[in-house]
Design an enzyme around this catalytic site. Structure first.
Site, PDB file in Angstrom:
ATOM      1  N   CYS A  92       0.858  -1.192   0.000  1.00  0.00           N
ATOM      2  CA  CYS A  92       0.000   0.000   0.000  1.00  0.00           C
ATOM      3  C   CYS A  92       0.887   1.232   0.000  1.00  0.00           C
ATOM      4  CB  CYS A  92      -0.972  -0.017   1.176  1.00  0.00           C
ATOM      5  SG  CYS A  92      -0.512   0.975   2.586  1.00  0.00           S
ATOM      6  N   GLU A  93       0.546   2.181  -0.848  1.00  0.00           N
ATOM      7  CA  GLU A  93       1.420   3.343  -0.993  1.00  0.00           C
ATOM      8  C   GLU A  93       1.306   4.310   0.185  1.00  0.00           C
ATOM      9  OE1 GLU A  93       0.288   4.983  -4.742  1.00  0.00           O
ATOM     10  OE2 GLU A  93      -1.284   6.243  -3.890  1.00  0.00           O
ATOM     11  N   HIS A  94       0.307   4.138   1.020  1.00  0.00           N
ATOM     12  CA  HIS A  94       0.150   5.058   2.155  1.00  0.00           C
ATOM     13  C   HIS A  94       1.010   4.655   3.348  1.00  0.00           C
ATOM     14  CE1 HIS A  94      -3.984   5.735   0.206  1.00  0.00           C
ATOM     15  NE2 HIS A  94      -3.139   6.659  -0.200  1.00  0.00           N
ATOM     16  N   HIS A  95       1.257   3.355   3.517  1.00  0.00           N
ATOM     17  CA  HIS A  95       2.021   2.897   4.680  1.00  0.00           C
ATOM     18  C   HIS A  95       3.223   2.027   4.305  1.00  0.00           C
ATOM     19  CE1 HIS A  95      -2.158   3.590   6.076  1.00  0.00           C
ATOM     20  NE2 HIS A  95      -1.548   4.127   7.113  1.00  0.00           N
ATOM     21  N   GLN A 133      -5.436  -0.340  -3.771  1.00  0.00           N
ATOM     22  CA  GLN A 133      -6.174  -1.469  -4.354  1.00  0.00           C
ATOM     23  C   GLN A 133      -7.036  -1.030  -5.540  1.00  0.00           C
ATOM     24  OE1 GLN A 133      -8.112  -3.981  -1.457  1.00  0.00           O
ATOM     25  NE2 GLN A 133      -9.522  -4.810  -2.981  1.00  0.00           N
ATOM     26  N   HIS A 161      -5.459  -5.907   4.145  1.00  0.00           N
ATOM     27  CA  HIS A 161      -4.446  -4.855   4.235  1.00  0.00           C
ATOM     28  C   HIS A 161      -3.794  -4.894   5.619  1.00  0.00           C
ATOM     29  CE1 HIS A 161      -5.612  -2.380   0.590  1.00  0.00           C
ATOM     30  NE2 HIS A 161      -6.542  -3.310   0.631  1.00  0.00           N
ATOM     31  N   CYS A 163      -1.804  -2.805   6.858  1.00  0.00           N
ATOM     32  CA  CYS A 163      -1.787  -1.482   7.508  1.00  0.00           C
ATOM     33  C   CYS A 163      -3.039  -1.290   8.354  1.00  0.00           C
ATOM     34  CB  CYS A 163      -1.634  -0.358   6.486  1.00  0.00           C
ATOM     35  SG  CYS A 163      -2.942  -0.264   5.254  1.00  0.00           S
TER      36      CYS A 163
HETATM   37 ZN    ZN Z   1      -2.116   1.485   4.000  1.00  0.00          ZN
END
Ligand code: ZN
Length: 204
Positions: A92-95, A133, A161, A163
């Protein structure tokens, strides 16, 4: 559209001279997190992490055009092609934590099909990047649409996920489900229902 390799060079130009390796940065990160990077178990961790991370993002060095080159075939077949339960692992690009699960891909050919093993490689190519996703789902549908111009494409992705799960943000076993429906899969309810029924059929 800019090719991923060109994008990489563009971003690398921001680094400047005398830049550190990923392993150097990970060593610093370990210190910042309060650990001793020189203790036995961690000594080789920066190099191992760099190697793992490069593999997990190796999809940037590929593009769909090259990957599917020579892997599309002309056929008279016009029934639905469906490949279920393609496993994937992404970040995931956020975490920068993993999300992973199964992907179901279907399309209605228009005189052309894609080699089945190539679908799995296409999934890996897009999954081995920093992703969300929703984008992963639509990129796969769009690239199939662009390569063989079928009557329609449907992609469903079910994923967990880490995260969310490791941080306790969501219920431990919840799954996120995303879908992309193009052409006949969007406009024709019968086509979409056939796809959904095949995906739900757990007997196979
Ligand atoms: Zn994430």
């Amino acid at each position: 559209m800019t090719k991923p390799t060109e994008e990489l060079l563009l971003h690398e130009s921001r680094l400047g001279a005398g830049d550190e390796s990923i392993a150097d940065l990970v060593r610093k990160m370990i210190i910042k997190l309060g650990e001793d990077p020189d203790r036995e178990g961690l000594r080789k961790t920066p190099e191992r992490f760099e190697k793992a991370l490069k593999f997990l993002t190796s999809g940037y060095a590929q593009n769909a055009e090259q990957l599917l080159n020579g892997a599309t075939f002309s056929v008279a077949y016009d029934e639905m092609v469906i490949v279920k339960d393609i496993e994937f692992f992404s970040l995931c690009e956020h975490h920068l934590l993993p999300f992973f699960g199964k992907m179901h891909i279907a399309y209605l050919p228009n005189k052309k099909v894609i080699g089945l093993s190539k679908l799995a490689r296409l999934v890996n190519m897009y999954a081995r990047r920093m992703q969300i996703q929703e984008r992963l789902t639509s990129q796969i549908a769009t690239s199939i649409q662009e390569r063989i111009d079928p009557q329609g494409v449907g992609v469903i992705v079910e994923a967990r996920h880490l995260c969310m799960q490791m941080r306790g943000v969501e219920k431990q076993h919840s799954k996120a489900v995303t879908s992309a429906m193009l052409g006949a899969f969007r406009h024709n309810k019968q086509t979409r229902d056939e796809f959904l029924a095949l995906v739900r059929n757990k007997a196979s």
